[in-house]
Structures are given as structure tokens and as C-alpha cells.
Design a protein around this motif. Structure first.
Motif, PDB file in Angstrom:
ATOM      1  N   PRO A  82      -7.829 -41.312  70.414  1.00  0.00           N
ATOM      2  CA  PRO A  82      -8.048 -39.892  70.103  1.00  0.00           C
ATOM      3  C   PRO A  82      -9.073 -39.669  69.007  1.00  0.00           C
ATOM      4  O   PRO A  82      -9.728 -38.626  68.970  1.00  0.00           O
ATOM      5  CB  PRO A  82      -6.649 -39.410  69.675  1.00  0.00           C
ATOM      6  N   GLU A  83      -9.224 -40.666  68.087  1.00  0.00           N
ATOM      7  CA  GLU A  83     -10.206 -40.527  67.015  1.00  0.00           C
ATOM      8  C   GLU A  83     -11.627 -40.426  67.548  1.00  0.00           C
ATOM      9  O   GLU A  83     -12.525 -39.945  66.845  1.00  0.00           O
ATOM     10  CB  GLU A  83     -10.112 -41.711  66.046  1.00  0.00           C
ATOM     11  N   ASN A  84     -11.854 -40.881  68.778  1.00  0.00           N
ATOM     12  CA  ASN A  84     -13.193 -40.844  69.367  1.00  0.00           C
ATOM     13  C   ASN A  84     -13.452 -39.567  70.162  1.00  0.00           C
ATOM     14  O   ASN A  84     -14.503 -39.440  70.786  1.00  0.00           O
ATOM     15  CB  ASN A  84     -13.402 -42.051  70.282  1.00  0.00           C
ATOM     16  N   LEU A  85     -12.499 -38.639  70.136  1.00  0.00           N
ATOM     17  CA  LEU A  85     -12.626 -37.436  70.954  1.00  0.00           C
ATOM     18  C   LEU A  85     -12.455 -36.172  70.118  1.00  0.00           C
ATOM     19  O   LEU A  85     -11.733 -36.167  69.128  1.00  0.00           O
ATOM     20  CB  LEU A  85     -11.565 -37.440  72.061  1.00  0.00           C
ATOM     21  N   GLU A  86     -13.125 -35.113  70.552  1.00  0.00           N
ATOM     22  CA  GLU A  86     -12.906 -33.796  69.960  1.00  0.00           C
ATOM     23  C   GLU A  86     -12.947 -32.753  71.057  1.00  0.00           C
ATOM     24  O   GLU A  86     -13.702 -32.878  72.030  1.00  0.00           O
ATOM     25  CB  GLU A  86     -13.961 -33.482  68.898  1.00  0.00           C
ATOM     26  N   VAL A  87     -12.126 -31.737  70.938  1.00  0.00           N
ATOM     27  CA  VAL A  87     -12.061 -30.678  71.942  1.00  0.00           C
ATOM     28  C   VAL A  87     -13.280 -29.770  71.791  1.00  0.00           C
ATOM     29  O   VAL A  87     -13.691 -29.423  70.677  1.00  0.00           O
ATOM     30  CB  VAL A  87     -10.767 -29.856  71.791  1.00  0.00           C
TER      31      VAL A  87
END
Length: 247
Positions: free
Chosen positions: A117-122
Motif C-alpha cells: 500500500p505504501e507504493n499506491l495513492e488514490v
């Protein structure tokens, strides 16, 4: 705050590489209640019924707040595991396998992968990876660029001709690059339209064939010169043999 730092209020999971406090266990999920940037273990985490413990950033994973259907961008911000070549890619969350495995279907590659999740942003639901306003159509002249986060470095600067119309809502474009005999699949964001005539492709191919033919001619000239030298050497050797026989 440091790169990819956690904040008070973030929900986190104790990682399997953590030296967990006696009150905590690997896999426990808690809340960051205090951040002391000057400490070797800057994050104080509180876990219900187990109390508080202190940790480094690499001992904690941020628990995702994603949901299926979210549009996300790859940020490459995980402190240990990230792929910088994917930075900026846009996709859609397909499945939440676990706190550390968010399944995303990427627009540009058309396949699904699991990510921290640290590699993703909405991002906004209407964000579209395609950066060109119109589809590429058959016979258009294009140049390959690094327009997306996923590209082939060896193709940058190459020019070619679109083989078939780009599919509606599709990002893959078939291109025959000048001098090539087969087409290559390219992502639309990596292509730039050229103001060129349809016959340019044939002229480019003809120029390459001409260069190849010239190269073959040069090789033939070198081989011919080598043949002359070899024949001269043969004559010299035979003359020397005759002299030896007569002696």
C-alpha cells in the motif's frame, strides 16, 4: 518527517522483520499515537488490549484504506520494495488480498499485480493514463517517447507508422518502425504524432535498404581486394617454389 514517514493516527501492522515489544506480536495492527523524529525508534504504536510499543519505519506497514474499484497511482514510496520504473502508472484496485497486498489492474500494461500500500495513492476516478486526446489511426506517422512510466528505452526517438487503428478505450497501438519488417505493440502515451506524409515510411525503408546495399557493396569491394592480394601471394609462392626446384 522523513521520506514516506508515518503520521499520528495512521493504522499500521507490525512487520515480520520487527523486533516486537513483548506486549506486541508480529502481524498485530495498531495506531501510531506518537512520532519522535529524533529517536532511533520514532513511532509509538498502540494496539488495543496490548498497550504501546516503539518501532522504526521499516518495522511497520501502513494498513491500506483502499477499496475495490479505487483508481490509484504508483508512487514507489515503500522504503524497501518498490519499482521506480512504474512510478506514475495509473490503475484500478481489483482485490485486497491482505494489508500488504493490494491487487491492481494497470491501464498501461493490461495486467494485474499485487503491491504494498505504501507504493499506491488514490487518485480521482476520472484520471486516465492516455495523454493523447485522439486515437492513433492507421498510416499515421509517430515517434516513440518516454510518455508514461512504462516504456522501452531502446525505442526512444524511433519513428514509424501505425499499422491499424487504435482500439476504442485501448492503449496499445501497433507500430511498424522504420527499417523493421514486423510491428511492435506500443502504449499510446509513449507515442507522439508527426506531421508527415504517408509516403515517408516507404522512403525511410528505401533509405535503409540503400544504406544496407551500400554496406554490402563496401564488403564486396573489401573481399575483391583481398582476393587480388591472395592471388598475388599464390603467384609469388609458386615462383619461389620454381626457383627452389631449379637450384
Amino acid at each position: 518527517m522523513t521520506f514516506n514517514a508515518l503520521n499520528v493516527g495512521d493504522k499500521v501492522k507490525i512487520r515480520d522483520n520487527a523486533v516486537a515489544d513483548n506486549r506486541h506480536r508480529i502481524g498485530d495492527i495498531g495506531i501510531v499515537v506518537e512520532v519522535n523524529s529524533g529517536s532511533l525508534n520514532p513511532y509509538t504504536v498502540e494496539i488495543p488490549t496490548r498497550g504501546r510499543g516503539v518501532y522504526t519505519r521499516r518495522e511497520l506497514d501502513r494498513v491500506p484504506t483502499f477499496k475495490v474499484g479505487d483508481r490509484v497511482r504508483y508512487t514507489a514510496k515503500h522504503p524497501d520494495t518498490r519499482d521506480t520504473s512504474m512510478k506514475g502508472m495509473i490503475g484500478t484496485v481489483r482485490k485486497l488480498d491482505s494489508a500488504n497486498n493490494i491487487r491492481v489492474f494497470w491501464d498501461v500494461t493490461q495486467y494485474e499485480q499485487g503491491h504494498f500500500p505504501e507504493n499506491l495513492e488514490v487518485v480521482s476516478a476520472d484520471v486516465n493514463t492516455i495523454s493523447t486526446p485522439q486515437r492513433f489511426m492507421k498510416d499515421e506517422r509517430v515517434e516513440y517517447t518516454a510518455g508514461s512510466g512504462y516504456y522501452a528505452p531502446e525505442r526512444i526517438g524511433k519513428r514509424g507508422t501505425v499499422l491499424v487503428d487504435q482500439p476504442v478505450n485501448g492503449e496499445s497501438v501497433r507500430v511498424v518502425f522504420d527499417g523493421d519488417l514486423t510491428s511492435k505493440g506500443c502504449l499510446a502515451p509513449n507515442l507522439k504524432r508527426l506531421d508527415a506524409k504517408r509516403g515517408d515510411a516507404l522512403r525511410a525503408t528505401a533509405k535503409k535498404l540503400e544504406q544496407d546495399a551500400s554496406g554490402i557493396g563496401d564488403e564486396i569491394a573489401k573481399l575483391s581486394a583481398k582476393r587480388v592480394r591472395m592471388n598475388n601471394e599464390v603467384g609469388t609462392l609458386r615462383a619461389a617454389a620454381a626457383i627452389l626446384d631449379a637450384a
